[in-house]
Design a protein around this motif. Structure first.
Motif, short mmCIF file in Angstrom:
data_model
loop_
_atom_site.label_atom_id
_atom_site.label_comp_id
_atom_site.label_asym_id
_atom_site.label_seq_id
_atom_site.Cartn_x
_atom_site.Cartn_y
_atom_site.Cartn_z
N ARG A 25 0.71 -1.27 -0.26
CA ARG A 25 -0.28 0.34 -0.34
C ARG A 25 1.10 1.50 -0.40
O ARG A 25 0.36 2.31 -0.93
N ALA A 26 1.66 0.93 1.34
CA ALA A 26 2.98 2.60 0.73
C ALA A 26 3.66 2.17 -0.89
O ALA A 26 3.39 3.83 -1.46
N LYS A 27 3.77 1.54 -1.78
CA LYS A 27 3.93 1.72 -2.27
C LYS A 27 2.85 2.62 -3.72
O LYS A 27 2.94 3.06 -4.66
N VAL A 28 1.61 2.45 -3.51
CA VAL A 28 0.60 2.52 -3.90
C VAL A 28 0.50 4.39 -4.03
O VAL A 28 1.23 5.25 -5.01
N PHE A 29 0.73 4.61 -2.39
CA PHE A 29 1.16 5.76 -2.49
C PHE A 29 2.11 6.88 -3.01
O PHE A 29 2.09 7.82 -3.43
N GLU A 30 3.50 5.78 -3.10
CA GLU A 30 4.89 6.05 -3.93
C GLU A 30 4.16 6.95 -5.16
O GLU A 30 4.57 7.81 -6.11
N SER A 31 3.43 5.54 -5.69
CA SER A 31 3.30 6.16 -7.07
C SER A 31 2.03 7.20 -7.28
O SER A 31 2.04 7.62 -8.20
N VAL A 170 6.79 10.56 2.05
CA VAL A 170 6.87 12.17 2.41
C VAL A 170 8.28 12.23 1.66
O VAL A 170 8.56 13.65 1.14
N ASP A 171 9.55 11.56 1.62
CA ASP A 171 10.93 11.53 1.50
C ASP A 171 10.86 11.64 -0.14
O ASP A 171 11.66 12.74 -1.25
N LEU A 172 9.97 10.86 -1.06
CA LEU A 172 9.31 11.19 -2.40
C LEU A 172 9.09 12.26 -2.61
O LEU A 172 8.75 13.22 -3.80
N VAL A 178 5.78 17.62 -3.85
CA VAL A 178 4.30 17.53 -3.47
C VAL A 178 3.72 17.55 -2.61
O VAL A 178 4.03 16.22 -1.70
N LYS A 179 2.61 17.90 -2.71
CA LYS A 179 2.63 18.22 -0.73
C LYS A 179 0.97 17.20 -0.25
O LYS A 179 0.35 16.81 -1.04
#
Length: 231
Positions: A25-31, A170-172, A178-179
């Motif tokens: 799921r974290a990968k989805v947010f990064e995408s 958040v680092d990404l 991107v806010k």
């Protein structure tokens, strides 16, 4: 009239299966952040994050309960109901609820960040964190609500992993400018979500506003929480 149940819009709460699912799921947010960054004509790109997707919601409930009990302990020490704990009141209440451990004067000075004659809630909450409160509750004279709400070692480890997922997201967002809006969710998760939002704001909102919290202002305690956060 009340909205019929069949047409009510309900907030999404993610089911917990395992930590691998949370990583996915974290990968989805990064995408989503990468997609927001590539949108043409978008100067101030935004993405939203749901904290319940990044860990076990039951853990978030436990964190929320611990945060509430840390606040309740402050209220017990604030005997005059002024929002400030004097050194005299601190000593009296500390000896009422705790036995052994740190010297009372040492404990007061540790929390009293601005070295004046009283402790406010900001100092209290900055020092007595959910990750560290177990060091204090070890010395509780009785096993009350705060001791029961204290996270176990396993829970603290899972909480650290959840925070690491957040930091990576958040680092990404920071890299791509991107806010991020941290979505408000059910009230029994919200103290934990606010806690994580504050941590991220302190870390990333230094040169510009990157992390944004959300407030459900129809709730009766929202105004007070907003004022606390402004402080």
């Amino acid at each position: 009239p009340l909205t019929p149940p069949e047409v009510q819009i309900k907030s999404r709460v993610y089911d917990y299966y395992n930590e691998d699912i949370c990583d996915a799921r974290a990968k989805v947010f990064e995408s989503c952040i990468e997609s927001a960054h590539t949108l043409k004509g978008t100067k101030d790109a935004f993405a939203a994050v749901k904290v319940t997707a990044l860990g076990n919601p039951k853990l978030l409930e436990r964190v929320s309960t611990a945060i509430v009990e840390i606040r309740n302990l402050f209220n017990k020490f604030d005997v005059d109901n002024t929002g400030l704990i004097s050194k005299e009141a601190f000593k009296k209440q500390y000896e009422t609820y705790f036995s052994g451990g740190m010297d009372v004067d040492e404990a007061f000075n540790m929390i009293n960040a601005d070295n004046d004659d009283s402790i406010d809630y900001v100092e209290w909450s900055n020092c007595l964190t959910i990750e560290e409160i177990h060091k204090l509750t070890t010395f509780c004279k009785s096993q009350g609500p705060l001791a029961a709400a204290t996270l176990t070692e396993e829970e603290r480890e899972l909480l650290l992993v959840m925070r690491q997922r957040m930091y990576k997201i958040v680092d990404l967002a920071d890299k791509y400018n991107v806010k991020l809006m941290i979505d408000a969710e059910h009230t029994y998760f919200q103290p934990a979500i606010d806690y994580f939002t504050h941590i991220l704001m302190k870390k990333y909102n230094k040169d510009r506003a990157l992390i944004f919290g959300t407030y459900q202002m129809y709730l009766t305690d929202s105004h007070g929480r907003l004022l606390d956060d402004i402080s």
